[in-house]
Design an enzyme around this catalytic site. Structure first.
Site, mmCIF file in Angstrom:
data_model
loop_
_atom_site.group_PDB
_atom_site.id
_atom_site.type_symbol
_atom_site.label_atom_id
_atom_site.label_comp_id
_atom_site.label_asym_id
_atom_site.label_seq_id
_atom_site.Cartn_x
_atom_site.Cartn_y
_atom_site.Cartn_z
ATOM 1 N N LYS A 180 28.260 80.125 -6.556
ATOM 2 C CA LYS A 180 28.187 79.456 -5.260
ATOM 3 C C LYS A 180 28.928 78.126 -5.375
ATOM 4 C CE LYS A 180 25.914 76.451 -2.286
ATOM 5 N NZ LYS A 180 27.239 75.927 -1.887
ATOM 6 N N GLU A 255 23.602 70.031 -15.077
ATOM 7 C CA GLU A 255 24.632 69.000 -15.325
ATOM 8 C C GLU A 255 24.587 68.066 -14.131
ATOM 9 O OE1 GLU A 255 26.633 68.503 -17.847
ATOM 10 O OE2 GLU A 255 26.090 70.281 -18.985
ATOM 11 N N LEU A 256 24.044 66.864 -14.294
ATOM 12 C CA LEU A 256 23.713 66.033 -13.135
ATOM 13 C C LEU A 256 24.497 64.718 -13.112
ATOM 14 C CD1 LEU A 256 19.885 66.824 -13.323
ATOM 15 C CD2 LEU A 256 21.677 68.089 -12.139
ATOM 16 N N CYS A 289 31.600 62.753 -12.462
ATOM 17 C CA CYS A 289 30.274 62.476 -13.021
ATOM 18 C C CYS A 289 30.348 61.571 -14.242
ATOM 19 C CB CYS A 289 29.574 63.778 -13.365
ATOM 20 S SG CYS A 289 30.547 64.801 -14.480
ATOM 21 N N GLU A 388 24.177 55.973 -8.720
ATOM 22 C CA GLU A 388 25.471 56.538 -9.115
ATOM 23 C C GLU A 388 26.473 56.264 -7.995
ATOM 24 O OE1 GLU A 388 25.801 60.796 -9.035
ATOM 25 O OE2 GLU A 388 27.211 60.772 -10.700
HETATM 26 P P1 NAP Z 1 24.864 68.116 -4.510
HETATM 27 O O1 NAP Z 1 24.545 67.647 -3.149
HETATM 28 O O2 NAP Z 1 23.763 68.260 -5.490
HETATM 29 O O3 NAP Z 1 25.673 69.493 -4.328
HETATM 30 C C1 NAP Z 1 26.165 70.210 -5.422
HETATM 31 C C2 NAP Z 1 26.057 71.703 -5.149
HETATM 32 O O4 NAP Z 1 24.694 72.022 -4.891
HETATM 33 C C3 NAP Z 1 26.842 72.184 -3.925
HETATM 34 O O5 NAP Z 1 27.268 73.504 -4.147
HETATM 35 C C4 NAP Z 1 25.800 72.148 -2.822
HETATM 36 O O6 NAP Z 1 26.056 73.073 -1.783
HETATM 37 C C5 NAP Z 1 24.566 72.586 -3.596
HETATM 38 N N1 NAP Z 1 23.308 72.134 -3.010
HETATM 39 C C6 NAP Z 1 23.086 71.158 -2.107
HETATM 40 N N2 NAP Z 1 21.787 71.079 -1.805
HETATM 41 C C7 NAP Z 1 21.165 72.034 -2.521
HETATM 42 C C8 NAP Z 1 19.811 72.459 -2.643
HETATM 43 N N3 NAP Z 1 18.820 71.875 -1.969
HETATM 44 N N4 NAP Z 1 19.537 73.478 -3.499
HETATM 45 C C9 NAP Z 1 20.514 74.070 -4.206
HETATM 46 N N5 NAP Z 1 21.810 73.733 -4.119
HETATM 47 C C10 NAP Z 1 22.133 72.707 -3.303
HETATM 48 O O7 NAP Z 1 25.920 67.174 -5.226
HETATM 49 P P2 NAP Z 1 27.138 66.394 -4.591
HETATM 50 O O8 NAP Z 1 26.650 65.056 -4.211
HETATM 51 O O9 NAP Z 1 27.850 67.202 -3.614
HETATM 52 O O10 NAP Z 1 28.063 66.328 -5.899
HETATM 53 C C11 NAP Z 1 28.185 65.229 -6.683
HETATM 54 C C12 NAP Z 1 27.112 65.162 -7.779
HETATM 55 O O11 NAP Z 1 27.397 66.116 -8.793
HETATM 56 C C13 NAP Z 1 27.098 63.812 -8.451
HETATM 57 O O12 NAP Z 1 25.780 63.396 -8.668
HETATM 58 C C14 NAP Z 1 27.792 64.098 -9.779
HETATM 59 O O13 NAP Z 1 27.485 63.215 -10.813
HETATM 60 C C15 NAP Z 1 27.324 65.480 -10.067
HETATM 61 N N6 NAP Z 1 28.224 66.099 -11.041
HETATM 62 C C16 NAP Z 1 27.768 66.311 -12.321
HETATM 63 C C17 NAP Z 1 28.631 66.850 -13.275
HETATM 64 C C18 NAP Z 1 28.167 67.085 -14.701
HETATM 65 O O14 NAP Z 1 28.800 67.886 -15.378
HETATM 66 N N7 NAP Z 1 27.121 66.425 -15.170
HETATM 67 C C19 NAP Z 1 29.932 67.196 -12.921
HETATM 68 C C20 NAP Z 1 30.348 66.959 -11.616
HETATM 69 C C21 NAP Z 1 29.485 66.412 -10.678
HETATM 70 P P3 NAP Z 1 26.761 72.657 -0.402
HETATM 71 O O15 NAP Z 1 28.109 72.167 -0.746
HETATM 72 O O16 NAP Z 1 26.787 73.937 0.351
HETATM 73 O O17 NAP Z 1 25.885 71.608 0.202
#
Ligand code: NAP
Length: 487
Positions: A180, A255-256, A289, A388
């Site tokens: 996904k 991975e957050l 991240c 962050e």
């Molecule tokens: P996010 O809101 O958590 O979304 C990431 C993914 O999860 C998307 O596919 C999103 O889908 C989905 N999602 C959203 N709400 C969800 C829920 N309630 N249950 C399950 N899945 C859900 O993250 P973001 O803000 O878009 O992305 C940035 C974050 O990712 C930052 O915190 C960054 O640090 C982290 N990140 C971590 C790493 C690592 O390797 N540690 C690498 C890259 C990024 P939709 O797009 O359909 O909403």
């Protein structure tokens, strides 16, 4: 949701070997962040499509897991080869949907191709152990067993890299997968799926479901076919999934988020340090991240480092990532731009000074362009120091003692990455040992590579991707004990 500006037929999901629409025909527009125009529409599904994909993956796993690791490797290696051949085409799509400059898109695809190739080989080394016995007539071994069908969720900042880190090891050891991607960036992953299909991917082994995050994740959590969830994204969503996974004790990799310190010691050239810092910070607009987010600079080199940093940040070429020479593209979406403005405004209200940038770039009528920004004079209670940032903003701080800077750097709920700039071996060792971070770059602003483990301590995650650890994440260990016949 469909609009007249969409020019092409909706892109489809890939379930059980077929490209398909959402059951109810729903679609979602994908937007180019540089122009705010609709690129195309994608099929947008939910629980029913996810259930079908999980069932297909479950069926396919029976034969896929029985193949030899060498046969599975052939599909992964061929995928890597095709991704390299099509790098230009896929990079264009990635830049269109995500905004990053073409050079960064190409680097992402090549890194991901390396990940497929590396795991193709590592899958051949999923060894168990032979364990010495303590009782005469007994013998013990361990066998490795694929964990089962995997649900893989990833964000928009590295749409290909972050799925490759899940698909390649899962498939290498005999798992099957339902992917996904983030709703806003599904297009480049569709092209990677085209590579996998052409590489000989059997029906059902990898499936692509685009749709409501809530619906898809609920199906992953509720459906016992899904044995593991591998999630990359925000810490908040990671915690929700962890709570949800407890009902069935579903395996989890998380991975957050991160809030990486970048620490500059006085023994090394501050101008070189500034160049490295600016390169690391503004890659993908700080929406990384492991992006450095707090810059601790030794007082002895603070003036020179600051001057050089401001000069380098000002010289970065901002623009549409498709144009040659562009070094920084638009931010990913309006919300990200607004969040960046809010972080800067909060910091200045609390006494910070903007040395360069600090606002939306007004040279562009459309697109989410933010000027590369450098701040100084920050308080610990500024939001940018605790949340962050995911933004093209460099907060500069100072320090004078090594122990103090370790304490300041570790004073966060995150523990993903940390960076140290020094030529002093003793300092480098002390920092590597003292910092609470899963990934440490010593004079290296881009420390990720397929053969090294990637992941965080504290609230930055659970488990590791890449490297041998990233393969283990898709394996269970079975202990097998033999009682031999008396001979
Ligand atoms: P996010 O809101 O958590 O979304 C990431 C993914 O999860 C998307 O596919 C999103 O889908 C989905 N999602 C959203 N709400 C969800 C829920 N309630 N249950 C399950 N899945 C859900 O993250 P973001 O803000 O878009 O992305 C940035 C974050 O990712 C930052 O915190 C960054 O640090 C982290 N990140 C971590 C790493 C690592 O390797 N540690 C690498 C890259 C990024 P939709 O797009 O359909 O909403």
């Amino acid at each position: 949701m469909a609009t007249a500006t969409a020019t092409k037929a909706p892109k489809k999901m890939f379930i059980d070997g077929d490209w398909c629409d959402a059951d109810d025909g729903r679609t979602l527009e994908v937007i180019n962040p540089a122009t705010e125009e609709v690129i195309c529409e994608v099929a947008y599904g939910g629980r029913a499509e996810t259930r079908r994909a999980l069932e297909a993956a479950h069926k396919a796993m029976k034969s896929w897991s029985k193949l030899s690791a060498w046969d599975r490797a052939k599909v992964l290696k061929k995928t890597a080869e095709l991704m390299r051949e099509r790098v230009e085409e896929i990079a264009r799509t990635l830049t269109l949907e995500q905004g990053k400059p073409l050079a960064e898109s190409k680097a992402e695809i090549l890194h991901s191709a390396d990940t497929f190739e590396w795991f193709a080989e590592e899958g051949k080394r999923a060894y168990g152990d032979v364990i010495p016995h303590s009782v005469a007539g007994k013998r013990h071994i361990t066998l490795k067993h694929p964990v089962g069908v995997v649900g893989a969720i990833s964000p928009w900042n590295f749409p290909i890299t972050l799925q490759s880190r899940k698909i390649a090891p899962a498939l290498a050891v005999g798992c099957t997968i339902v992917c996904k991607p983030a709703s806003q960036t599904p297009l480049s992953l569709i092209q990677v799926f085209e590579c996998m299909i052409e590489a000989g991917l059997p029906k059902g082994v990898a499936n692509l479901v685009i749709g409501s995050a809530q619906d898809i994740s609920e199906e992953f959590l509720d459906n016992p076919i899904c044995r593991k969830i591998s999630f990359t994204g925000s810490t908040e969503v990671g915690k929700q999934l962890m709570r949800g996974a407890s009902d069935q004790l579903k395996r989890l990799s998380l991975e957050l988020g991160g809030h990486a310190p970048f620490i500059v010691f006085p023994d090394a050239d501050p101008e070189v340090g500034a160049k490295i810092a600016v390169t690391g910070k503004f890659r993908n607009n700080g929406q990384v991240c492991i992006a450095p987010s707090r810059f601790y600079v030794h007082k002895d080199v603070q003036k020179k480092f600051t001057e050089a940093t401001v000069e380098f940040a000002r010289s970065l070429k901002l623009g549409n990532g498709l144009e040659p020479g562009v070094e920084v593209g638009p931010m990913f979406e309006k919300r990200a731009l607004e969040n960046t403005l809010e972080l800067v405004s909060d910091a200045t209200k609390k006494g910070a000074k903007v040395l360069t940038g600090g606002k939306r770039c007004d040279r562009f009528e459309k697109g989410y362009f933010f000027e590369p920004t450098v701040l100084t004079g920050l308080n610990d209670d500024c939001k940018i120091m605790t949340e962050e940032p995911f933004a093209p903003v460099m907060p500069l701080l100072d320090f004078s003692k090594l122990d103090d800077v370790i304490e300041a750097a570790n004073n966060t709920r995150y523990g993903l990455a940390a960076y140290v700039f020094t030529n002093d071996l003793t300092v480098a060792w002390r920092m590597a040992e003292g910092l609470e971070a899963g990934i440490i770059g010593i004079n290296d602003p881009v420390p990720a590579t397929p053969q090294c483990p990637f992941g965080g301590m504290k609230e930055s995650g659970l488990g590791r991707e890449l490297a041998h650890e990233g393969l283990e994440a898709y394996l269970e260990t079975k202990a097998v004990s033999f009682k031999l016949r008396d001979s």
